[in-house]
Design a protein around this motif. Structure first.
Motif, PDB file in Angstrom:
ATOM      1  N   ALA A  62       0.833  -1.208   0.000  1.00  9.16           N
ATOM      2  CA  ALA A  62       0.000   0.000   0.000  1.00  9.16           C
ATOM      3  C   ALA A  62       0.865   1.255   0.000  1.00  9.16           C
ATOM      4  CB  ALA A  62      -0.926  -0.011   1.212  1.00  9.16           C
ATOM      5  N   THR A  63       1.976   1.234   0.748  1.00 13.20           N
ATOM      6  CA  THR A  63       2.833   2.417   0.841  1.00 13.20           C
ATOM      7  C   THR A  63       3.554   2.680  -0.480  1.00 13.20           C
ATOM      8  OG1 THR A  63       3.177   2.032   3.208  1.00 13.20           O
ATOM      9  CG2 THR A  63       4.743   3.476   2.097  1.00 13.20           C
ATOM     10  N   ALA A  65       2.497   1.869  -3.489  1.00 11.16           N
ATOM     11  CA  ALA A  65       1.504   2.389  -4.430  1.00 11.16           C
ATOM     12  C   ALA A  65       1.156   3.845  -4.106  1.00 11.16           C
ATOM     13  CB  ALA A  65       0.247   1.524  -4.380  1.00 11.16           C
ATOM     14  N   ALA A  66       0.962   4.149  -2.812  1.00  9.98           N
ATOM     15  CA  ALA A  66       0.625   5.514  -2.416  1.00  9.98           C
ATOM     16  C   ALA A  66       1.774   6.470  -2.723  1.00  9.98           C
ATOM     17  CB  ALA A  66       0.293   5.556  -0.922  1.00  9.98           C
ATOM     18  N   LEU A 120      -5.947  -3.198   1.190  1.00  8.55           N
ATOM     19  CA  LEU A 120      -4.978  -2.448   0.396  1.00  8.55           C
ATOM     20  C   LEU A 120      -5.568  -1.129  -0.098  1.00  8.55           C
ATOM     21  CD1 LEU A 120      -3.328  -5.290  -1.735  1.00  8.55           C
ATOM     22  CD2 LEU A 120      -2.181  -3.833  -0.052  1.00  8.55           C
ATOM     23  N   ILE A 121      -6.821  -1.164  -0.522  1.00  8.85           N
ATOM     24  CA  ILE A 121      -7.474   0.062  -0.992  1.00  8.85           C
ATOM     25  C   ILE A 121      -7.557   1.087   0.138  1.00  8.85           C
ATOM     26  CG2 ILE A 121      -9.664   1.034  -1.814  1.00  8.85           C
ATOM     27  CD1 ILE A 121     -10.095  -1.608  -3.340  1.00  8.85           C
ATOM     28  N   PHE A 124      -4.053   2.388   0.974  1.00  7.28           N
ATOM     29  CA  PHE A 124      -3.579   3.242  -0.123  1.00  7.28           C
ATOM     30  C   PHE A 124      -4.185   4.637  -0.018  1.00  7.28           C
ATOM     31  CE2 PHE A 124      -4.762   4.899  -4.345  1.00  7.28           C
ATOM     32  CZ  PHE A 124      -3.505   5.193  -4.837  1.00  7.28           C
ATOM     33  N   LEU A 128      -2.084   8.468   1.139  1.00  9.46           N
ATOM     34  CA  LEU A 128      -1.783   9.452   0.097  1.00  9.46           C
ATOM     35  C   LEU A 128      -1.462  10.839   0.642  1.00  9.46           C
ATOM     36  CD1 LEU A 128      -4.457   8.650  -2.663  1.00  9.46           C
ATOM     37  CD2 LEU A 128      -1.971   8.418  -2.888  1.00  9.46           C
ATOM     38  N   SER A 180       3.184   8.021   6.743  1.00 13.67           N
ATOM     39  CA  SER A 180       2.210   7.153   6.083  1.00 13.67           C
ATOM     40  C   SER A 180       2.363   5.704   6.530  1.00 13.67           C
ATOM     41  CB  SER A 180       2.381   7.249   4.561  1.00 13.67           C
ATOM     42  OG  SER A 180       1.485   6.391   3.893  1.00 13.67           O
ATOM     43  N   SER A 184      -0.371   3.401   8.465  1.00  9.36           N
ATOM     44  CA  SER A 184      -0.813   2.155   7.837  1.00  9.36           C
ATOM     45  C   SER A 184      -0.590   0.946   8.743  1.00  9.36           C
ATOM     46  CB  SER A 184      -0.076   1.944   6.507  1.00  9.36           C
ATOM     47  OG  SER A 184      -0.435   2.930   5.568  1.00  9.36           O
TER      48      SER A 184
END
Length: 249
Positions: A62-63, A65-66, A120-121, A124, A128, A180, A184
């Motif tokens: 997730a990190t 992708a963000a 994950l969504i 993410f 951000l 972040s 998370s």
């Protein structure tokens, strides 16, 4: 001696965490007083090591992708051609902070099903904002003389971005990534409510069975991970800042 004390404490926490997740039964006598009616003191419905690795895997995915999306948006809105998209970009990255993670999970499950994907969504979207704001701040507060020197040296826009702007912005961007990641790590625990394999599974099992030992061990592992990763990323951030300072000289 005092200067080494924080490092020694971090090393002790790391070693204690490693021993606990690999050989949790060694700590059963300490946790047994927190149980009732002969309930198990150590989580016995899965491996703590496996759950910890899966928890970290979800946070890492997730990190990453963000970070890609947030930094790309920050670069876009700091270019003349994309400046008009700044308000829209801010609105997009604020979505994750506007909706509670539980609400995001509830909305994501009908679309992508149970398991890792809705978690994950949520992570993410939640990750951000701090990365975007730090990247935006870093890119808009660069020393004007440095960027002008790069332009005067004949560098193209892409070369200035890759060789000057992003390297100089790296310490501040890393600060956003650090924040972040910590957010998370804690938020990922609720992913177990939608069948994601995280350390939240241990906490939820403890809440359902009224087993304080389960709740405590799940919470302590997440807290230890957050502290260690925060300190590790802080060290990388300081190193990057020193390197940039030396390069500027």
């Amino acid at each position: 001696m005092k200067a080494w004390l924080p490092a020694l404490l971090r090393l002790a926490v790391l070693l204690l965490l490693a021993v606990f997740i690999t050989s949790p039964n060694w700590f059963e006598p300490l946790l047994k007083p927190l149980t009732e009616n002969g309930a198990p003191a150590i989580y016995n419905q899965g491996s703590l090591l496996t759950l910890t690795l899966q928890h970290l895997r979800i946070v890492l995915m997730a990190t990453v992708a963000a970070t890609i999306v947030a930094v790309a948006l920050a670069i876009l809105v700091t270019r003349p051609a994309g400046a008009e998209f700044l308000p829209l970009s801010r609105s997009l990255v604020n979505i994750g902070q506007t909706f509670p993670p539980v609400a995001v999970l509830a909305l994501a499950v009908p679309a992508v099903g149970f398991g890792e994907k809705p978690t994950l969504i949520a992570l993410f979207l939640y990750g951000l904002l701090p990365i975007f704001e730090n990247a935006l701040t870093a890119l808009t507060t660069l020393p004007g003389n440095v960027t002008e020197a790069a332009r005067g040296a004949g560098m193209t826009g892409w070369q200035r971005l890759m060789k000057v702007e992003l390297p100089l912005s790296a310490p501040v961007i890393l600060g956003g990534i650090r924040l972040s990641v910590v957010i998370s790590l804690a938020t990922a625990t609720i992913g177990s409510t939608v069948a994601a394999k995280t350390l939240g599974e241990v906490i939820i099992a403890g809440l359902i069975s009224n087993n304080l030992a389960f709740v405590l061990q799940g919470g302590l592992i997440v807290a230890a991970l957050a502290v260690l990763i925060y300190d590790g990323l802080s060290a990388i951030e300081r190193y990057a800042a020193r390197r940039m300072g030396q390069g500027a000289e």
